[in-house]
Design a protein around this motif. Structure first.
Motif, PDB file in Angstrom:
ATOM      1  N   ILE A  14     -14.658 -63.434 -22.145  1.00 50.00           N
ATOM      2  CA  ILE A  14     -13.216 -63.699 -22.164  1.00 50.00           C
ATOM      3  C   ILE A  14     -12.914 -64.820 -21.172  1.00 50.00           C
ATOM      4  N   ILE A  15     -12.161 -65.805 -21.625  1.00 49.13           N
ATOM      5  CA  ILE A  15     -11.692 -66.890 -20.756  1.00 49.13           C
ATOM      6  C   ILE A  15     -10.171 -66.884 -20.849  1.00 49.13           C
ATOM      7  N   ASP A  16      -9.480 -66.623 -19.728  1.00 48.23           N
ATOM      8  CA  ASP A  16      -8.028 -66.420 -19.833  1.00 48.23           C
ATOM      9  C   ASP A  16      -7.340 -66.736 -18.510  1.00 48.23           C
ATOM     10  N   HIS A  17      -6.028 -66.927 -18.595  1.00 47.30           N
ATOM     11  CA  HIS A  17      -5.227 -67.164 -17.393  1.00 47.30           C
ATOM     12  C   HIS A  17      -4.003 -66.243 -17.353  1.00 47.30           C
ATOM     13  N   HIS A  18      -4.037 -65.167 -18.137  1.00 52.07           N
ATOM     14  CA  HIS A  18      -2.939 -64.199 -18.143  1.00 52.07           C
ATOM     15  C   HIS A  18      -3.319 -62.944 -17.356  1.00 52.07           C
ATOM     16  N   LYS A  19      -2.355 -62.053 -17.238  1.00 50.68           N
ATOM     17  CA  LYS A  19      -2.635 -60.778 -16.563  1.00 50.68           C
ATOM     18  C   LYS A  19      -3.680 -60.009 -17.359  1.00 50.68           C
ATOM     19  N   ILE A  20      -4.429 -59.171 -16.675  1.00 49.29           N
ATOM     20  CA  ILE A  20      -5.492 -58.409 -17.335  1.00 49.29           C
ATOM     21  C   ILE A  20      -4.866 -57.260 -18.109  1.00 49.29           C
ATOM     22  N   THR A  36     -14.742 -52.561 -22.786  1.00 51.48           N
ATOM     23  CA  THR A  36     -16.012 -52.856 -23.441  1.00 51.48           C
ATOM     24  C   THR A  36     -17.030 -51.787 -23.085  1.00 51.48           C
ATOM     25  N   SER A  37     -18.050 -51.653 -23.945  1.00 48.44           N
ATOM     26  CA  SER A  37     -19.090 -50.649 -23.712  1.00 48.44           C
ATOM     27  C   SER A  37     -20.205 -51.164 -22.823  1.00 48.44           C
ATOM     28  N   SER A  38     -20.230 -52.479 -22.590  1.00 45.92           N
ATOM     29  CA  SER A  38     -21.247 -53.064 -21.724  1.00 45.92           C
ATOM     30  C   SER A  38     -20.633 -54.236 -20.966  1.00 45.92           C
ATOM     31  N   PRO A  39     -21.253 -54.687 -19.889  1.00 46.39           N
ATOM     32  CA  PRO A  39     -20.685 -55.793 -19.102  1.00 46.39           C
ATOM     33  C   PRO A  39     -20.570 -57.080 -19.923  1.00 46.39           C
ATOM     34  N   ILE A  40     -19.539 -57.854 -19.638  1.00 44.93           N
ATOM     35  CA  ILE A  40     -19.348 -59.146 -20.292  1.00 44.93           C
ATOM     36  C   ILE A  40     -18.993 -60.189 -19.236  1.00 44.93           C
ATOM     37  N   ASN A  41     -19.036 -61.451 -19.616  1.00 45.87           N
ATOM     38  CA  ASN A  41     -18.542 -62.524 -18.748  1.00 45.87           C
ATOM     39  C   ASN A  41     -17.028 -62.596 -18.898  1.00 45.87           C
ATOM     40  N   PHE A  42     -16.310 -62.470 -17.803  1.00 48.61           N
ATOM     41  CA  PHE A  42     -14.836 -62.482 -17.826  1.00 48.61           C
ATOM     42  C   PHE A  42     -14.378 -63.503 -16.790  1.00 48.61           C
ATOM     43  N   ARG A  43     -13.821 -64.614 -17.271  1.00 45.90           N
ATOM     44  CA  ARG A  43     -13.330 -65.666 -16.359  1.00 45.90           C
ATOM     45  C   ARG A  43     -11.811 -65.661 -16.427  1.00 45.90           C
ATOM     46  N   ASN A  44     -11.166 -65.241 -15.349  1.00 44.38           N
ATOM     47  CA  ASN A  44      -9.715 -65.185 -15.296  1.00 44.38           C
ATOM     48  C   ASN A  44      -9.248 -65.929 -14.052  1.00 44.38           C
ATOM     49  N   MET A  45      -8.402 -66.969 -14.253  1.00 40.65           N
ATOM     50  CA  MET A  45      -7.942 -67.776 -13.129  1.00 40.65           C
ATOM     51  C   MET A  45      -6.433 -67.940 -13.168  1.00 40.65           C
ATOM     52  N   THR A  46      -5.838 -68.021 -12.001  1.00 39.42           N
ATOM     53  CA  THR A  46      -4.387 -68.197 -11.901  1.00 39.42           C
ATOM     54  C   THR A  46      -4.042 -69.675 -11.999  1.00 39.42           C
ATOM     55  N   VAL A  47      -4.179 -70.196 -13.208  1.00 40.71           N
ATOM     56  CA  VAL A  47      -3.819 -71.585 -13.492  1.00 40.71           C
ATOM     57  C   VAL A  47      -2.856 -71.604 -14.668  1.00 40.71           C
ATOM     58  N   GLY A  48      -2.343 -72.774 -14.980  1.00 36.47           N
ATOM     59  CA  GLY A  48      -1.304 -72.861 -15.992  1.00 36.47           C
ATOM     60  C   GLY A  48      -1.793 -72.910 -17.418  1.00 36.47           C
ATOM     61  N   SER A  49      -3.099 -73.057 -17.634  1.00 38.16           N
ATOM     62  CA  SER A  49      -3.624 -73.234 -18.982  1.00 38.16           C
ATOM     63  C   SER A  49      -5.071 -72.771 -19.057  1.00 38.16           C
ATOM     64  N   THR A  50      -5.428 -72.174 -20.177  1.00 35.45           N
ATOM     65  CA  THR A  50      -6.831 -71.813 -20.396  1.00 35.45           C
ATOM     66  C   THR A  50      -7.697 -73.063 -20.429  1.00 35.45           C
ATOM     67  N   CYS A  51      -7.130 -74.157 -20.912  1.00 31.54           N
ATOM     68  CA  CYS A  51      -7.896 -75.409 -20.981  1.00 31.54           C
ATOM     69  C   CYS A  51      -8.313 -75.891 -19.590  1.00 31.54           C
ATOM     70  N   THR A  52      -7.532 -75.566 -18.576  1.00 32.81           N
ATOM     71  CA  THR A  52      -7.915 -75.919 -17.209  1.00 32.81           C
ATOM     72  C   THR A  52      -9.203 -75.197 -16.826  1.00 32.81           C
TER      73      THR A  52
END
Length: 531
Positions: A320-326, A331-347
């Motif tokens: 998951i790549i996101d910039h919104h609240k969680i 999930t049933s297993s660990p995943i890569n989760f990138r969440n940042m407090t920026v204005g756009s997912t593209c950032t």
């Protein structure tokens, strides 16, 4: 199977562009991914894709497990004009119990099973033969001496009588099996039978061959004796003669849940799989349903199940790549989760390009900068950070755009509401939330033509009030005035408390332009304090 990368339903520009850019990054890193969208691409995103000459991402309806996701048996079929014996040999060589019958275009016509072949030996019509000379010669290791007509369809007889005994009984409907009985052969030719099958691999005098040509009688010579030939000849019939055409079959796009239901109420061992054009793809068995392979997906610009694709719980979520609240995705297993407090997912995606030292081509730089400018409203949104601004500055070193001019062209293209219905406008960028136990829907539309909304304010209000949400808000955001007009299904006092205004339908809330950073948290706090 490619991993599917997509943003939320009702995809906005950031959702579309981040999926495209992140797919490019993942593919450069050695993965096989494909950018997708969950809905119609809006005008602003279309402008961006056209501007940078990029293809639209693939639309997907859901990610439920389908027949095409299963590792079903891929086998080739046989033509209906193949013989029963050749079909049997194919099945024996490949250890198959069921064989598909397909036409020259690989369209499924039916199936034949080992049981069908066995039952034909017991109950088949032994008096008729319907096949080709080619099948007979191939199956019985024979030679075609005279070919008057490759198609053979007639009454089958084994001639062991004196030729005078059969006088007057033969015609062009007959096929005879005979040894080196030249008196019988001569009489059969003169009676113009369809076919003479000459057993024992014996030579036949030239005069009989010439006579057969004159009377259009085909002759096939086989090495076996008459008894052995008579045992095998019925297996030279077209396999279509014992084919089952009334069968249970599945299309590759059928959902496994539906397939399981059908299989539960039938007793077959194998089920044909076809595509939408009825082309045969393979056989599905019950064992293939035990451990189905799930579609692999990556989410961008969202992490709440209500905003995501249908059937997400049947897919394997990798990242998951996101910039919104969680939100509430588990999930049933660990995943890569990138969440940042920026204005756009593209950032975030831009940051990952730099972290992996992957060169950003012109068109990918274009979609990245567009996603950032769109989601930050050209840095007017309170979600804007210095990281977003730095990303735009660095991306523009690749693009050399007039940022202000390009952004306004993009906004202008995207904010036109001509041709859209009330329903389409409300759902254009609509997200569902659970705010303190209240089922909440918040739609946001950016436009430079506010009058087009307010001329139909009552119609918008009626539509919103008819939804099943406890709380529903449509925010009409004016990019130039940097604020939003609100039409809502709510008590006035809740709106007043949330935004510190005197609430009324269509009230303007100065400075409120972000759903994530203003609308959602303000409403959440107002609900909390009202309890």
């Amino acid at each position: 199977m490619s991993t599917l990368i997509f943003g939320h339903k009702n995809p906005d520009t950031d959702s579309v562009t981040s999926a495209i850019a992140f797919s490019h990054l993942k593919n450069k890193l050695g993965f096989d991914t494909k950018p997708c969208v969950l809905g119609d691409i809006r005008k602003e995103a279309e402008f961006v894709l056209d501007y940078f000459k990029l293809a639209h991402p693939t639309f997907i309806k859901d990610v439920k497990t389908q027949v095409k996701d299963l590792n079903f048996n891929k086998i080739s079929g046989v033509n209906p004009n193949s013989s029963i014996l050749s079909a049997y040999k194919t099945m024996e060589a490949s250890n198959l119990k069921t064989l598909p019958i397909v036409d020259n275009n690989h369209k499924l016509l039916g199936i034949v099973t080992m049981k069908d072949i066995a039952m034909n030996l017991v109950n088949g019509n032994i008096d008729c033969l319907n096949t080709t000379l080619s099948n007979i010669a191939s199956d019985l290791n024979g030679d075609i001496l005279i070919n008057s007509n490759d198609i053979v369809n007639g009454k089958l007889s084994i001639i062991a009588f004196y030729y005078k005994t059969i006088q007057g009984t033969l015609s062009d409907k007959d096929i005879i099996i005979v040894g080196d009985r030249y008196d019988v052969i001569e009489h059969a030719i003169e009676s113009k039978v369809q076919l003479i099958i000459l057993t024992g691999d014996n030579e036949i005098p030239e005069k009989y061959l010439n006579l057969a040509k004159e009377n259009s009688v085909s002759i096939v010579r086989v090495p076996n004796d008459t008894y052995s030939t008579s045992k095998l000849i019925h297996q030279c019939n077209f396999v279509s003669s014992i084919m089952n055409s009334d069968i249970v079959k599945f299309e590759e796009c059928d959902y496994i849940d539906d397939v399981k239901e059908d299989i539960l109420h039938t007793h077959y061992r194998h089920y044909p799989v076809i595509d939408s054009n009825n082309s045969f793809l393979g056989f599905l068995g019950r064992d293939h349903l035990l451990n189905p392979k799930k579609k692999q997906v990556i989410l961008v610009d969202h992490n709440e199940e209500a905003q995501s694709v249908d059937g997400l719980n049947q897919a394997e979520l990798l990242e998951i790549i996101d910039h919104h609240k969680i939100g509430g995705i588990s999930t049933s297993s660990p995943i890569n989760f990138r969440n940042m407090t920026v204005g756009s997912t593209c950032t975030i995606v831009y940051t990952m390009f730099k972290e992996n030292n992957i060169e950003i081509p012109f068109e990918i730089a274009g979609v990245l900068i567009s996603g950032i400018l769109s989601d930050t409203l050209l840095f007017r949104s309170p979600t804007t950070t210095d990281v977003d601004k730095a990303a735009v500055e660095n991306l523009n070193k690749i693009l050399n755009l007039d940022i202000e001019k390009y952004a306004m062209e993009m906004f202008k293209s995207g904010t036109s509401l001509d041709g859209f219905s009330i329903k389409e406008i409300v759902n254009m960028d609509f997200k569902e939330f659970n705010l303190e136990g209240l089922k909440t829907g918040i739609g946001q539309v950016f436009t430079l033509d506010i009058d087009s909304i307010f001329n139909k304010k009552d119609e918008f209000l009626n539509y919103i009030n008819d939804t099943d949400y406890d709380l529903c808000v449509l925010a009409i955001t004016d990019i130039i005035k940097e604020g939003s007009y609100l039409i809502y299904k709510s008590e006035d006092k809740l709106i007043s408390k949330a935004f510190n205004v005197e609430a009324s339908q269509g009230v303007f809330v100065d400075g409120v332009v972000s759903r994530k950073k203003q609308l959602v948290p303000n409403l959440t706090e107002a609900i909390k304090s009202s309890k």
